[in-house]
Scaffold this motif. Structure first.
Motif, mmCIF file in Angstrom:
data_model
loop_
_atom_site.group_PDB
_atom_site.id
_atom_site.type_symbol
_atom_site.label_atom_id
_atom_site.label_comp_id
_atom_site.label_asym_id
_atom_site.label_seq_id
_atom_site.Cartn_x
_atom_site.Cartn_y
_atom_site.Cartn_z
ATOM 1 N N VAL A 40 0.822 -1.211 0.000
ATOM 2 C CA VAL A 40 0.000 0.000 0.000
ATOM 3 C C VAL A 40 0.855 1.259 0.000
ATOM 4 N N SER A 56 -8.044 6.304 -1.005
ATOM 5 C CA SER A 56 -8.498 5.639 0.221
ATOM 6 C C SER A 56 -9.894 5.049 0.038
ATOM 7 N N TYR A 101 -5.493 5.142 6.018
ATOM 8 C CA TYR A 101 -4.940 5.176 4.668
ATOM 9 C C TYR A 101 -5.089 6.547 4.024
ATOM 10 N N SER A 269 -5.677 -5.551 1.966
ATOM 11 C CA SER A 269 -6.766 -5.328 2.927
ATOM 12 C C SER A 269 -7.318 -6.629 3.476
#
Length: 344
Positions: A40, A56, A101, A269
């Motif tokens: 990420v 995000s 994020y 995720s």
């Protein structure tokens, strides 16, 4: 008979072997999570023209949508979750996913990657210190006299990498020092979010050892979906109201954006959270917090590969110090906290 093993002794050795296997498995799961989460940190560098908010919301919209079919696998487990469990998952999704994020992507776009990475790299120190005080009664306390060398090595490694990046910014008149400083501040906010997240996530997992880490990962994805959808719609509406020239919904490179969001939504995720949940069920929170440094190491590796350059010698020395700190830290085992008797 001298040297004979009593049944109780054999049972104790079996328990110790089982604990050792669980410990090793926990470290392996944490390593896997770090390798996946490191991805990420590269996405904002690959999409520099995309607003951090869109990245995000896009990432977690993809995560939530992917969890809809995945939820079918764990439908029996998910049906057993109570409203309080879903409320807990919603809070984790808001703070540990979306807000974290958003701050991280905004920071990386302003600093270029490595500085944000090493600020996030303070998480092993921050979480270990907080958890060693907060969760000592449940997990045992890691002896400070043995823990401090590991934390000092990790802090030294972070400082060395940070020094190299800061010197490069100061030496380049084209770089925006104020934007760089704001990026550093945003990364500190991300650290606060992700100090809160693993502590409260571990609270739930340790309180529900019979629950599947995979199902809990999917539950967090389902809780993230409505938040990400609302955020995506709000960003779209706000951009339209202000006459933004940015092409929505998927920007100037829709295939790259959608493909990248789906990839990190699935790998970082869902699968990354699954791996971390599995580690959190097997390791004391203070130790698991130190192992987040695997994410830092992976992110640094990916960032330098994306840049196409070899890190400077101080950065290499910092990376070595980070690895040494992790090696030292995983050798420290928690000691049970003995309650003090009341004087009366």
């Amino acid at each position: 008979m001298k040297g004979a093993v009593t049944p109780q002794g054999a049972a104790d050795k079996a328990v110790q072997r089982g604990a050792g296997m669980a410990f090793g498995a926990g470290v392996a799961w944490a390593l896997a999570a770090g390798l996946l989460w490191g991805l990420v940190f590269v996405a904002p560098l690959m999409l520099p023209e995309y607003p951090a908010a869109l990245q995000s919301f896009g990432r977690y919209l993809a995560f939530g949508l992917l969890c809809l079919p995945l939820a079918w696998w764990d439908r029996a487990e998910l049906r057993q979750l109570r409203p309080a469990d879903w409320w807990h998952a919603l809070k984790l999704a808001l703070v540990g996913n979306l807000l974290y994020y958003l701050l991280l992507a905004s920071s990386i776009q302003r600093t270029g990657g490595p500085l944000s990475t090493v600020i996030i790299g303070t998480l092993p120190v921050v979480i270990a210190v907080v958890a060693n005080r907060r969760d000592a009664a449940r997990d045992g306390r890691l002896p400070w006299r043995r823990l401090w060398p590991a934390l000092a090595l990790i802090a030294l490694g972070i400082a060395l990498v940070n020094h190299t990046e800061l010197q490069a910014v100061l030496a380049d008149p084209a770089r925006d020092v104020a934007g760089y400083a704001l990026g550093a501040l945003l990364a500190v906010g991300a650290v606060a979010c992700w100090t809160w997240y693993p502590l409260h996530n571990a609270d739930w997992l340790r309180a529900h050892p019979q629950r599947s880490p995979r199902a809990w990962s999917t539950a967090q994805g389902l809780a993230t979906l409505p938040l990400a959808a609302l955020g995506f719609a709000a960003f779209w509406g706000w951009s339209a109201a202000h006459g933004s020239a940015f092409p929505l919904p998927f920007g100037p490179r829709p295939a790259v954006f959608v493909g990248l969001m789906v990839a990190i939504g699935l790998l970082a995720s869902w699968l990354g959270t699954l791996c971390w949940n599995a580690a959190s069920q097997r390791l004391p929170t203070a130790l698991a917090g130190q192992l987040i440094v695997f994410e830092t190491l992976a992110a640094l590796l990916y960032a330098y590969l994306w840049r196409g350059q070899w890190p400077a010698w101080p950065s290499l020395a910092g990376i070595v110090a980070l690895v040494a700190g992790v090696w030292w830290g995983v050798r420290v085992r928690p000691q049970p906290v003995v309650a003090q008797a009341h004087p009366d």
